[in-house]
Scaffold this active site. Structure first.
Site, PDB file in Angstrom:
ATOM      1  CE  LYS A  54      -6.580  -1.137   4.906  1.00  0.00           C
ATOM      2  NZ  LYS A  54      -6.156  -1.172   6.307  1.00  0.00           N
ATOM      3  NE  ARG A 128      -2.073   3.989   6.007  1.00  0.00           N
ATOM      4  CZ  ARG A 128      -2.175   2.768   5.485  1.00  0.00           C
ATOM      5  NH1 ARG A 128      -2.338   2.614   4.213  1.00  0.00           N
ATOM      6  NH2 ARG A 128      -2.129   1.714   6.263  1.00  0.00           N
ATOM      7  NE  ARG A 167      -2.058  -9.293   7.145  1.00  0.00           N
ATOM      8  CZ  ARG A 167      -2.465  -8.034   7.136  1.00  0.00           C
ATOM      9  NH1 ARG A 167      -3.650  -7.736   6.672  1.00  0.00           N
ATOM     10  NH2 ARG A 167      -1.696  -7.089   7.631  1.00  0.00           N
ATOM     11  NE  ARG A 200       1.643  -6.286   5.604  1.00  0.00           N
ATOM     12  CZ  ARG A 200       0.629  -5.443   5.616  1.00  0.00           C
ATOM     13  NH1 ARG A 200      -0.462  -5.714   4.912  1.00  0.00           N
ATOM     14  NH2 ARG A 200       0.681  -4.335   6.313  1.00  0.00           N
ATOM     15  NE  ARG A 211       0.721  -2.464   9.899  1.00  0.00           N
ATOM     16  CZ  ARG A 211       0.454  -3.777   9.755  1.00  0.00           C
ATOM     17  NH1 ARG A 211       1.185  -4.669  10.390  1.00  0.00           N
ATOM     18  NH2 ARG A 211      -0.509  -4.180   8.977  1.00  0.00           N
TER      19      ARG A 211
HETATM   20  P1  ATP Z   1      -3.562  -4.030   6.434  1.00  0.00           P
HETATM   21  O1  ATP Z   1      -2.810  -4.727   7.525  1.00  0.00           O
HETATM   22  O2  ATP Z   1      -5.026  -4.255   6.534  1.00  0.00           O
HETATM   23  O3  ATP Z   1      -3.017  -4.262   5.078  1.00  0.00           O
HETATM   24  P2  ATP Z   1      -2.234  -1.577   6.954  1.00  0.00           P
HETATM   25  O4  ATP Z   1      -2.898  -0.268   6.814  1.00  0.00           O
HETATM   26  O5  ATP Z   1      -1.447  -1.757   8.199  1.00  0.00           O
HETATM   27  O6  ATP Z   1      -3.432  -2.511   6.756  1.00  0.00           O
HETATM   28  P3  ATP Z   1      -0.974  -1.428   4.413  1.00  0.00           P
HETATM   29  O7  ATP Z   1      -2.083  -0.602   3.921  1.00  0.00           O
HETATM   30  O8  ATP Z   1      -0.581  -2.596   3.609  1.00  0.00           O
HETATM   31  O9  ATP Z   1      -1.229  -1.972   5.858  1.00  0.00           O
HETATM   32  O10 ATP Z   1       0.281  -0.472   4.624  1.00  0.00           O
HETATM   33  C1  ATP Z   1       1.499  -0.989   5.101  1.00  0.00           C
HETATM   34  C2  ATP Z   1       2.487   0.128   5.312  1.00  0.00           C
HETATM   35  O11 ATP Z   1       2.708   0.813   4.061  1.00  0.00           O
HETATM   36  C3  ATP Z   1       2.032   1.221   6.268  1.00  0.00           C
HETATM   37  O12 ATP Z   1       2.296   0.885   7.607  1.00  0.00           O
HETATM   38  C4  ATP Z   1       2.878   2.402   5.777  1.00  0.00           C
HETATM   39  O13 ATP Z   1       4.201   2.280   6.203  1.00  0.00           O
HETATM   40  C5  ATP Z   1       2.867   2.204   4.268  1.00  0.00           C
HETATM   41  N1  ATP Z   1       1.739   2.906   3.604  1.00  0.00           N
HETATM   42  C6  ATP Z   1       0.678   2.333   2.999  1.00  0.00           C
HETATM   43  N2  ATP Z   1      -0.136   3.262   2.481  1.00  0.00           N
HETATM   44  C7  ATP Z   1       0.410   4.444   2.774  1.00  0.00           C
HETATM   45  C8  ATP Z   1       0.025   5.804   2.533  1.00  0.00           C
HETATM   46  N3  ATP Z   1      -1.098   6.108   1.882  1.00  0.00           N
HETATM   47  N4  ATP Z   1       0.837   6.785   2.984  1.00  0.00           N
HETATM   48  C9  ATP Z   1       1.972   6.508   3.627  1.00  0.00           C
HETATM   49  N5  ATP Z   1       2.390   5.271   3.917  1.00  0.00           N
HETATM   50  C10 ATP Z   1       1.618   4.231   3.492  1.00  0.00           C
HETATM   51 MG    MG Z   2      -3.841  -4.248   3.154  1.00  0.00          MG
END
Ligand code: ATP
Ligand code: MG
Length: 322
Positions: A54, A128, A167, A200, A211
Site C-alpha cells: 500500500k 478498518r 523492510r 518497524r 496482523r
Molecule cells: P503495511 O504493513 O502494509 O503497512 P499494515 O496494515 O500491517 O500494513 P499499518 O497500516 O501501518 O500496517 O498499521 C500498523 C498498525 O497500526 C496496525 O497493526 C494497527 O495496530 C494500527 N492501525 C493502523 N490503522 C488503523 C486503523 N484504521 N484502525 C485501528 N488501528 C490501526
Molecule cells: Mg503501510
C-alpha cells in the site's frame, strides 16, 4: 503526426474508456507530464494485507496523480515517535498487531481530513472497521467529498512475509525501503532527508501473523460495505499491480495521471491557510469592484460627491479599513 502532451491529454479525456495500454512508451512518458485532471478529483481508499505494498503504490500515485496520501499507520507511528498522548495510547496495540481503539483512530484522522488542502487524496489503512467506515462516510458526506474508488491489493502470503523481513522505513515521511528490491542509496539512510531508517517493531513473524488474521477478518465486511465502488487487484509484485491501479483510475473515473506538486500532510495545512487567504483576497477584490462601480454611478449623478467619496475611500484604505 507529432503528438503534443495537449493532444494526448484531450484525446484520452474524451474517451474515458481509453487505457494507458493504448499508448506507446513515448506517448506514456508525455502522458505523465500532462496537467492533472481537475474535473474529477480522486478520492481513493487503498486496502490490502500487511506488506501488500500500500505504501509503495501510494508513493507512485502521489508522484503520478498528485494525490495527497494519508496513511493511518504512518500517522500513528509519527505520533509514537513524537510521544504524543495518542501515540502513547496506540503503541501497545500496535506492538501486538492489534487495532487501536476506533475512537482514538477517528479523532486523529478527523484532524487530518480537516486539514486536507488537496481535492485529490488517498487513504491507506483507514477505515478498518465498519464503525470507522460509517464515521468516515458521514464526515465525507458533510465535506461533499465521498469516496469514489476502493482498491484492495491481494498478494500471496509467502511473498509478503519475505518482504516484511526486508523492510525498513523512514518514520517521519513513511517512505518504505526494501533491502532486496528497493534499497536506500546509502545503507540505513533515507534517500531524501539523509536521516536514519528504522525497523518497524511489528514487522516480525509473530506479530505479522496477528496482523494478517486481523486483515482477513476486516477485509470482507469493508469490501462489502463499499461493494459498488470496490475492486480487488492481484499480483506478486508492486510493478505488476501498479498498471492495474492506473487502469482502474483512468477507466472508472476518467482521471489522467499528471504531475502536480505533492502536498505532504504538513503542507496540506499550509494549503488550507493559503486557500483561506485567497478567498479573503477574492472577497476584498469583489468589495473593491463594488465600490468602484458605486463611484462611477455617483460620478454620473454628481461629480463633486464622487470626488468626496473617493477621498473617503482612500483614507479608509490607508487606515486599514474595509
Ligand atoms: P503495511 O504493513 O502494509 O503497512 P499494515 O496494515 O500491517 O500494513 P499499518 O497500516 O501501518 O500496517 O498499521 C500498523 C498498525 O497500526 C496496525 O497493526 C494497527 O495496530 C494500527 N492501525 C493502523 N490503522 C488503523 C486503523 N484504521 N484502525 C485501528 N488501528 C490501526
Ligand atoms: Mg503501510
Amino acid at each position: 503526426m507529432f503528438l503534443t502532451r495537449r493532444h494526448i491529454f484531450s484525446a484520452v479525456r474524451k474517451a474515458t474508456t481509453t487505457t494507458m495500454t493504448h499508448l506507446n512508451p513515448c506517448q506514456k512518458a508525455l502522458f505523465h507530464d500532462c496537467p492533472v485532471n481537475e474535473l474529477q478529483p480522486l478520492r481513493l481508499l487503498l486496502l490490502g494485507s500487511p506488506g501488500s505494498g500500500k505504501g509503495t503504490q501510494s508513493n507512485r500515485l502521489q508522484k503520478n496523480f498528485g494525490v495527497a496520501h494519508l496513511s493511518s499507520g504512518d500517522l500513528l507511528r509519527r505520533n509514537i515517535n513524537q510521544k504524543t498522548t495518542a501515540g502513547l495510547r496506540a503503541s501497545d496495540y500496535m506492538a501486538k498487531g492489534q487495532l487501536v481503539p476506533d475512537e482514538l483512530m477517528l479523532s486523529l484522522i478527523d484532524d487530518e481530513l480537516t486539514l486536507m488542502g488537496n481535492p485529490n487524496w488517498l487513504l491507506d489503512g483507514f477505515p478498518r472497521t465498519i464503525l470507522q467506515a460509517k464515521a468516515l462516510d458521514s464526515r465525507l458526506q458533510k465535506l461533499t467529498q465521498p469516496l469514489n474508488l476502493v482498491i484492495n491489493l491481494e498478494v500471496p502470503e509467502d511473498v509478503i512475509l519475505e518482504r516484511i523481513m526486508d523492510r525498513w522505513v523512514h518514520i517521519p515521511s513513511g517512505r518504505v525501503y526494501n533491502l532486496s528490491y528497493n534499497p536506500p542509496r546509502v545503507p540505513n539512510t533515507d534517500d531524501v532527508t539523509g536521516e536514519p531508517l528504522s525497523k518497524r517493531p511489528d514487522d516480525n513473524p509473530e506479530v505479522f501473523r496477528v496482523r494478517m488474521q486481523q486483515y482477513k477478518d476486516m477485509c470482507a465486511p469493508i469490501l462489502d460495505h463499499y461493494s459498488s465502488i470496490a475492486v480487488t487487484l492481484r499480483g506478486n509484485t508492486s510493478d505488476e499491480i501498479y498498471p492495474q491501479i492506473e487502469r482502474e483510475i483512468v477507466n472508472r473515473l476518467g482521471l489522467l495521471p499528471g504531475v502536480l506538486s505533492v502536498p505532504s500532510t504538513t503542507s496540506m495545512a499550509a494549503a488550507a491557510v493559503s486557500r483561506h487567504k485567497r478567498e479573503q483576497q477574492q472577497r476584498q477584490t469583489t468589495l473593491g469592484e463594488k465600490q468602484h462601480h458605486q463611484r462611477k454611478r455617483q460620478e454620473k449623478r454628481s461629480p463633486l460627491n464622487a470626488a468626496t467619496m473617493s477621498d473617503n475611500h482612500t483614507e479608509s484604505a490607508a487606515a486599514g479599513g474595509p
